[in-house]
Design a protein around this motif. Structure first.
Motif, PDB file in Angstrom:
ATOM      1  N   ARG A  37     -43.819-120.298 -77.376  1.00  0.00           N
ATOM      2  CA  ARG A  37     -43.877-119.003 -76.621  1.00  0.00           C
ATOM      3  C   ARG A  37     -42.550-118.287 -76.888  1.00  0.00           C
ATOM      4  O   ARG A  37     -43.095-117.125 -76.124  1.00  0.00           O
ATOM      5  CB  ARG A  37     -44.045-120.122 -75.700  1.00  0.00           C
ATOM      6  N   THR A  38     -42.180-118.305 -76.962  1.00  0.00           N
ATOM      7  CA  THR A  38     -40.587-117.362 -77.208  1.00  0.00           C
ATOM      8  C   THR A  38     -41.149-116.277 -78.012  1.00  0.00           C
ATOM      9  O   THR A  38     -40.714-114.940 -77.428  1.00  0.00           O
ATOM     10  CB  THR A  38     -39.483-117.876 -77.183  1.00  0.00           C
ATOM     11  N   ALA A  39     -41.442-116.464 -79.050  1.00  0.00           N
ATOM     12  CA  ALA A  39     -41.792-115.397 -80.177  1.00  0.00           C
ATOM     13  C   ALA A  39     -42.861-114.549 -79.604  1.00  0.00           C
ATOM     14  O   ALA A  39     -43.585-113.213 -80.454  1.00  0.00           O
ATOM     15  CB  ALA A  39     -42.047-116.024 -81.342  1.00  0.00           C
ATOM     16  N   MET A  40     -44.116-114.315 -78.495  1.00  0.00           N
ATOM     17  CA  MET A  40     -45.338-114.341 -78.845  1.00  0.00           C
ATOM     18  C   MET A  40     -44.582-112.951 -78.130  1.00  0.00           C
ATOM     19  O   MET A  40     -43.777-113.193 -77.199  1.00  0.00           O
ATOM     20  CB  MET A  40     -45.761-115.408 -77.572  1.00  0.00           C
ATOM     21  N   ASP A  41     -45.901-111.795 -78.280  1.00  0.00           N
ATOM     22  CA  ASP A  41     -45.333-110.586 -77.915  1.00  0.00           C
ATOM     23  C   ASP A  41     -46.320-110.348 -75.960  1.00  0.00           C
ATOM     24  O   ASP A  41     -45.126-109.845 -75.666  1.00  0.00           O
ATOM     25  CB  ASP A  41     -46.717-109.883 -78.711  1.00  0.00           C
ATOM     26  N   VAL A  42     -46.764-111.641 -75.777  1.00  0.00           N
ATOM     27  CA  VAL A  42     -47.541-111.595 -74.019  1.00  0.00           C
ATOM     28  C   VAL A  42     -47.293-112.370 -73.783  1.00  0.00           C
ATOM     29  O   VAL A  42     -46.936-113.672 -74.499  1.00  0.00           O
ATOM     30  CB  VAL A  42     -48.810-111.038 -74.127  1.00  0.00           C
ATOM     31  N   GLU A  43     -47.335-113.287 -72.573  1.00  0.00           N
ATOM     32  CA  GLU A  43     -46.929-114.378 -71.620  1.00  0.00           C
ATOM     33  C   GLU A  43     -47.694-115.967 -72.283  1.00  0.00           C
ATOM     34  O   GLU A  43     -48.806-114.639 -72.171  1.00  0.00           O
ATOM     35  CB  GLU A  43     -47.107-113.732 -69.866  1.00  0.00           C
ATOM     36  N   PRO A  44     -47.711-116.623 -72.423  1.00  0.00           N
ATOM     37  CA  PRO A  44     -48.678-117.601 -71.993  1.00  0.00           C
ATOM     38  C   PRO A  44     -49.687-117.353 -71.426  1.00  0.00           C
ATOM     39  O   PRO A  44     -49.072-117.488 -70.282  1.00  0.00           O
ATOM     40  CB  PRO A  44     -47.382-118.665 -72.898  1.00  0.00           C
ATOM     41  N   GLY A  45     -51.099-117.784 -71.472  1.00  0.00           N
ATOM     42  CA  GLY A  45     -51.396-117.860 -70.641  1.00  0.00           C
ATOM     43  C   GLY A  45     -52.718-116.300 -70.154  1.00  0.00           C
ATOM     44  O   GLY A  45     -53.228-116.772 -69.494  1.00  0.00           O
ATOM     45  N   LYS A  46     -51.848-115.344 -70.665  1.00  0.00           N
ATOM     46  CA  LYS A  46     -52.896-113.903 -70.388  1.00  0.00           C
ATOM     47  C   LYS A  46     -54.089-113.685 -70.476  1.00  0.00           C
ATOM     48  O   LYS A  46     -54.833-113.262 -69.857  1.00  0.00           O
ATOM     49  CB  LYS A  46     -51.796-113.298 -70.588  1.00  0.00           C
ATOM     50  N   GLU A  47     -54.360-114.335 -72.101  1.00  0.00           N
ATOM     51  CA  GLU A  47     -55.537-114.369 -72.689  1.00  0.00           C
ATOM     52  C   GLU A  47     -56.400-114.321 -71.978  1.00  0.00           C
ATOM     53  O   GLU A  47     -57.568-114.053 -71.361  1.00  0.00           O
ATOM     54  CB  GLU A  47     -55.821-114.683 -74.019  1.00  0.00           C
ATOM     55  N   ILE A  48     -55.813-116.343 -70.869  1.00  0.00           N
ATOM     56  CA  ILE A  48     -56.688-116.776 -70.376  1.00  0.00           C
ATOM     57  C   ILE A  48     -56.944-115.372 -69.067  1.00  0.00           C
ATOM     58  O   ILE A  48     -57.711-115.851 -68.111  1.00  0.00           O
ATOM     59  CB  ILE A  48     -56.565-118.217 -69.998  1.00  0.00           C
ATOM     60  N   THR A  49     -55.805-114.895 -68.324  1.00  0.00           N
ATOM     61  CA  THR A  49     -56.037-115.110 -67.273  1.00  0.00           C
ATOM     62  C   THR A  49     -56.748-113.913 -66.984  1.00  0.00           C
ATOM     63  O   THR A  49     -57.366-113.367 -66.400  1.00  0.00           O
ATOM     64  CB  THR A  49     -54.841-114.578 -66.978  1.00  0.00           C
ATOM     65  N   ASP A  50     -56.479-112.851 -68.130  1.00  0.00           N
ATOM     66  CA  ASP A  50     -57.318-111.860 -68.481  1.00  0.00           C
ATOM     67  C   ASP A  50     -58.849-111.950 -68.359  1.00  0.00           C
ATOM     68  O   ASP A  50     -59.593-111.229 -67.775  1.00  0.00           O
ATOM     69  CB  ASP A  50     -57.073-110.733 -69.714  1.00  0.00           C
ATOM     70  N   ALA A  51     -59.695-113.568 -69.164  1.00  0.00           N
ATOM     71  CA  ALA A  51     -60.590-113.186 -69.351  1.00  0.00           C
ATOM     72  C   ALA A  51     -61.096-114.150 -67.439  1.00  0.00           C
ATOM     73  O   ALA A  51     -61.751-113.689 -67.225  1.00  0.00           O
ATOM     74  CB  ALA A  51     -60.525-114.902 -70.091  1.00  0.00           C
ATOM     75  N   VAL A  52     -60.630-114.777 -66.929  1.00  0.00           N
ATOM     76  CA  VAL A  52     -60.506-114.972 -65.490  1.00  0.00           C
ATOM     77  C   VAL A  52     -60.994-113.554 -64.838  1.00  0.00           C
ATOM     78  O   VAL A  52     -62.425-113.758 -64.113  1.00  0.00           O
ATOM     79  CB  VAL A  52     -59.820-115.714 -64.662  1.00  0.00           C
ATOM     80  N   SER A  53     -60.080-112.940 -65.395  1.00  0.00           N
ATOM     81  CA  SER A  53     -60.303-111.481 -64.634  1.00  0.00           C
ATOM     82  C   SER A  53     -61.779-111.210 -64.065  1.00  0.00           C
ATOM     83  O   SER A  53     -62.484-109.712 -63.431  1.00  0.00           O
ATOM     84  CB  SER A  53     -59.292-111.449 -64.697  1.00  0.00           C
ATOM     85  N   GLU A  54     -61.711-110.622 -66.107  1.00  0.00           N
ATOM     86  CA  GLU A  54     -62.675-109.716 -66.599  1.00  0.00           C
ATOM     87  C   GLU A  54     -64.637-110.858 -66.167  1.00  0.00           C
ATOM     88  O   GLU A  54     -65.213-110.309 -65.467  1.00  0.00           O
ATOM     89  CB  GLU A  54     -62.512-109.838 -67.912  1.00  0.00           C
ATOM     90  N   THR A  55     -64.156-111.786 -65.959  1.00  0.00           N
ATOM     91  CA  THR A  55     -65.569-112.607 -65.091  1.00  0.00           C
ATOM     92  C   THR A  55     -66.115-112.205 -63.832  1.00  0.00           C
ATOM     93  O   THR A  55     -66.955-112.276 -63.187  1.00  0.00           O
ATOM     94  CB  THR A  55     -65.126-114.233 -65.875  1.00  0.00           C
ATOM     95  N   LEU A  56     -64.221-112.311 -63.027  1.00  0.00           N
ATOM     96  CA  LEU A  56     -64.858-112.204 -61.321  1.00  0.00           C
ATOM     97  C   LEU A  56     -64.838-110.869 -61.253  1.00  0.00           C
ATOM     98  O   LEU A  56     -66.263-110.835 -61.060  1.00  0.00           O
ATOM     99  CB  LEU A  56     -63.837-112.600 -60.893  1.00  0.00           C
ATOM    100  N   ALA A  57     -65.097-109.829 -62.175  1.00  0.00           N
ATOM    101  CA  ALA A  57     -65.607-108.471 -62.622  1.00  0.00           C
ATOM    102  C   ALA A  57     -66.118-107.945 -62.687  1.00  0.00           C
ATOM    103  O   ALA A  57     -68.247-107.726 -61.834  1.00  0.00           O
ATOM    104  CB  ALA A  57     -64.816-107.399 -63.001  1.00  0.00           C
TER     105      ALA A  57
END
Length: 775
Positions: free
Chosen positions: A445-465
């Motif tokens: 998690r520390t080595a990841m470029d993005v915040e863990p879970g951002k992929e899911i958060t983005d998918a939910v936002s795209e779904t709501l849109a």
């Protein structure tokens, strides 16, 4: 056998002993699995996951957890993976619960102490807000979460319990990654060290060029002392054809005192078809078959026969892969591949062969035979590894897919999760979030470029849109400083959710939107035939798979109403023949079609038609046709509209008895009887005339002469006819485009019994015809 652990509290020891005392005499001690679970504090607060081999007593542990919850004043949801298991578990639990405890199956969430239900039912109850009163949830045999068909709903049901803070006990025999699942459930994990109660000896059998029935017969003949046999197949057609072929090649010893024909007649809602007669012949040879397309009564009968030892072999699909505990000693897996050509899962294979040797009192050895023709099968299914040691696939989320995520987000918004933050709170309870975020090691998690879970958060936002663009949800204007975005479902969004929850078909949001658009385009011109054809095209469960070719009256009618292919044939046979009460035998004889499964198809169509009422609710949709509900009922029953009264008013009177009674009236009435208004009249009118002319005694005698109608049913029919008053029947007539009945639709129904002389005849003449004249 191990004793009750002394390390646990004395009150828990007493509870376990009390539960043992309520069991049959053979349940005197704990199994090793049960001892280990109780020693691991399964009765303490918190979540627990128990993984143990089939037949080692997991259900007893679940019952003990349930019993303790009741003692603590808590309510319990006991969840099982299929509707067929609900009744079985309900009976098991009800056998030991105290009299003051309310136990319901599939309903009663608002008041029951224990509800035995499916995962889907529980999920819907939670999100609708009437199941939050439960404190403990049992996840029984939840390994069907593997299923691509039902896995998403099972995951949602478990997630709903997690988000609500309920305590969980999961029990399963086939989970490939138990530690992953335990972390998702935040549960203590017990993996039993106990071997399977009845060991399974596995024997791979290479296939030959012979027909499968011949190979199966040879295999059984070589191992006939290892019966009864359960044979798994990957298609319904194989299930039937192999059973049929096997019954001709091998004669099992059966209980010949059983009247198979009488039992089948009692189990079905229609008259006997050629396929039913073939099944009866097979049963006399000790062979049956079982799949989802069979009438429920026949499926239950086959299960009863194998359970009682009446027959010795059943060919089946996956319908018997869960919860089937009948005394089968050997399982034969005839197909290691799906119809797509891909291998089945190892977990499926282990689950299937696990049906062998379920009765430890009867068998000390079970057997599994697997037919294979692919050289890769040995590696795939690890033939050199004992059944209980095979590596299983990991359970993975089903909610990461676009279609399932769209449904989940729309459901949550429709049921009151009003913001993107609240939606995300639910999703953080899913396996989707757990395996994607929480179970990633911290250093990664520390080595990841993005915040863990951002992929899911983005998918939910795209779904709501996306849902917003489709007009299914609206974004609510919030205060500028608000940190969350609020949403509400539109009328159409709520309609789609209700439609999805009212049937069990594989719907996507896009397909339901397309169906709604089609219904809207039919405003003012929708016909029952067009509706049935459209639903048959949408859902393979609603298509009889039959195609009429050529001319003739039926073919000409179909052409005149743009009915073509198998979907059009389904509409024609269903609306014009089935709903007119034409018997299955008459349809088969006239057109040379095998419609033995037609009743099941019509039942599925009825479900689909009933569900449509939800799609008509948005204000921008056309008004629901007044005949929609009547069409659904008539499609289910297969009886003319006016005669639906008989099925509604007379207990134990269905389509089969309707047809036998109609045949009896044809025999006793007809053109030579003054009392009979003729075959163009509906059965209810002819029975009214029979009662008027002959009185109750002769009426009952005549009705009882019909096949399968005895004293009780005949009296039910008499009561129904006596009370019949057509002026009080307000059901809307279904406007079928054609009819095989020559009677004019505007001729009023006639009530002969109790009518004065002027009311005993119809006005005007109608041409008399019979079904036999139809061609």
């Amino acid at each position: 056998m191990p004793p009750i652990p002394e390390s646990i509290p004395e009150r828990d020891q007493e509870l376990i002993q009390d539960l043992l005392d309520q069991k049959p005499p053979e349940f005197t001690d704990l199994t090793l699995t049960q001892h280990e679970a109780f020693a691991d504090s399964v009765l303490d607060d918190g979540n627990h996951l128990l993984i143990a081999e089939t037949g080692n007593g997991k259900t007893f542990v679940a019952e003990a957890v349930t019993k303790k919850a009741l003692q603590n004043g808590d309510n319990v949801a006991y969840l099982v993976p299929s509707v067929s298991l609900v009744t079985e578990k309900y009976q098991t639990v009800s056998a030991w619960t105290p009299e003051d405890a309310t136990v319901n199956k599939g309903h009663g969430y608002a008041q029951a102490n224990i509800v035995v239900a499916t995962f889907e039912s529980f999920y819907e109850a939670v999100v609708r807000g009437y199941a939050n009163r439960f404190d403990t949830v049992i996840l029984d045999d939840f390994h069907e979460i593997y299923s691509s068909h039902r896995g998403a709903n099972i995951e949602k049901g478990i997630s709903a319990a997690l988000e609500s803070g309920m305590e969980l006990l999961g029990i399963s025999a086939t989970v490939g990654n138990p530690h992953t699942i335990a972390r998702w459930l935040d549960a203590d994990l017990t993996i039993s060290s106990e071997k399977r109660a009845v060991p399974i000896e596995e024997t791979p059998v290479e296939t030959t060029e012979e027909k499968y029935a011949q190979q199966l017969a040879r295999l059984i003949r070589s191992h006939e002392e290892k019966g009864p046999f359960l044979i798994f197949n990957n298609q319904r057609s194989y299930t039937e054809s192999r059973a049929r072929g096997l019954s001709k090649l091998y004669q099992f010893e059966t209980d010949h005192n059983v009247d198979f024909e009488a039992d089948i007649k009692e189990a079905i809602s229609t008259e006997l078809t050629d396929e039913h007669r073939t099944l009866i012949s097979m049963l006399t040879a000790g062979v049956g078959y079982h799949h989802a397309g069979l009438e429920d009564g026949i499926k239950e009968l086959i299960e009863q026969y194998i359970d009682e030892g009446v027959i010795q072999c059943v060919c089946c699909t996956t319908t018997l892969s869960y919860g089937f505990d009948s005394p089968v000693q050997s399982v034969i897996v005839a197909d290691l591949k799906h119809w797509t050509g891909e291998f089945i899962g190892v977990y499926e294979y282990v689950q299937w062969v696990g049906r062998a040797g379920r009765d430890a009192d009867k068998y000390d050895q079970a057997y599994a035979f697997c037919l294979f023709g692919d050289e890769n099968a040995s590696d795939q299914f690890q033939f050199d590894t004992p059944i209980e040691e095979k590596d299983l696939e990991d359970v993975e989320t089903h909610l990461s897919g676009q279609s399932t995520l769209r449904w989940l987000v729309l459901e949550l918004v429709a049921y009151g999760w009003e913001s993107d933050q609240e939606v995300m709170e639910f999703i953080r309870s899913t396996l989707y979030w757990s395996e994607t975020v929480e179970q990633i090691p911290q250093h990664l998690r520390t080595a990841m470029d993005v915040e863990p879970g951002k992929e899911i958060t983005d998918a939910v936002s795209e779904t709501l849109a996306w849902l917003t663009r489709q007009g299914l949800v609206n974004q609510i204007v919030s205060q500028p400083q608000a940190e969350k975005t609020r949403y509400e479902a539109t009328d159409q969004g709520r309609a789609l959710v209700e439609y999805e929850h009212s049937n069990w078909f594989d719907n996507t949001i896009e397909s339901v939107l397309s169906l709604s658009e089609w219904l809207s385009s039919q405003e003012g011109k929708l016909t029952p035939e067009a509706l049935v054809q459209r639903l048959a095209a949408e859902y393979y469960h609603c298509d009889a798979g039959l195609s009429m070719t050529g001319g003739g009256t039926l073919g000409n009618w179909m052409s005149a109403h743009d009915l073509a292919d198998s979907e059009g044939t389904t509409a024609a046979l269903g609306c014009w023949l089935w709903c007119e009460g034409m018997s299955v035998g008459q349809i088969e004889d006239r057109f040379g079609l095998d419609i033995s499964g037609f009743a099941g198809t019509m039942g599925n169509l009825s479900t689909a038609i009933e569900s449509l009422s939800h799609l008509f609710t948005p204000i921008d949709m056309p008004t629901e046709p007044e005949w929609l509900g009547t069409l659904a009922a008539q499609i289910e029953a297969g009886v003319p509209g006016p005669d639906m009264y008989l099925l509604d008013a007379a207990d134990q009177f269905g389509r089969y008895r309707y047809n036998t009674l109609k045949d009896q009236i044809d025999t006793t009435g007809g053109s030579t009887s003054d009392w009979d208004p003729g075959v163009e009249a509906y059965l209810i009118e002819r029975l009214s005339a029979l009662l008027s002319e002959n009185g109750e005694s002769l009426f009952l005698d005549t009705v009882r002469e019909a096949e399968s109608i005895g004293q009780v049913t005949s009296e039910n029919v008499l009561d129904a006819v006596s009370e019949w008053d057509p002026s009080n029947d307000s059901r809307a007539a279904v406007p079928f485009s054609q009819s095989i009945r020559s009677r004019d639709s505007d001729v009023e129904l006639v009530r002969y019994h109790g009518a004065d002389e002027s009311g005993g005849e119809t006005s005007g003449e109608t041409e008399r015809t019979t079904l036999g004249d139809f061609s």
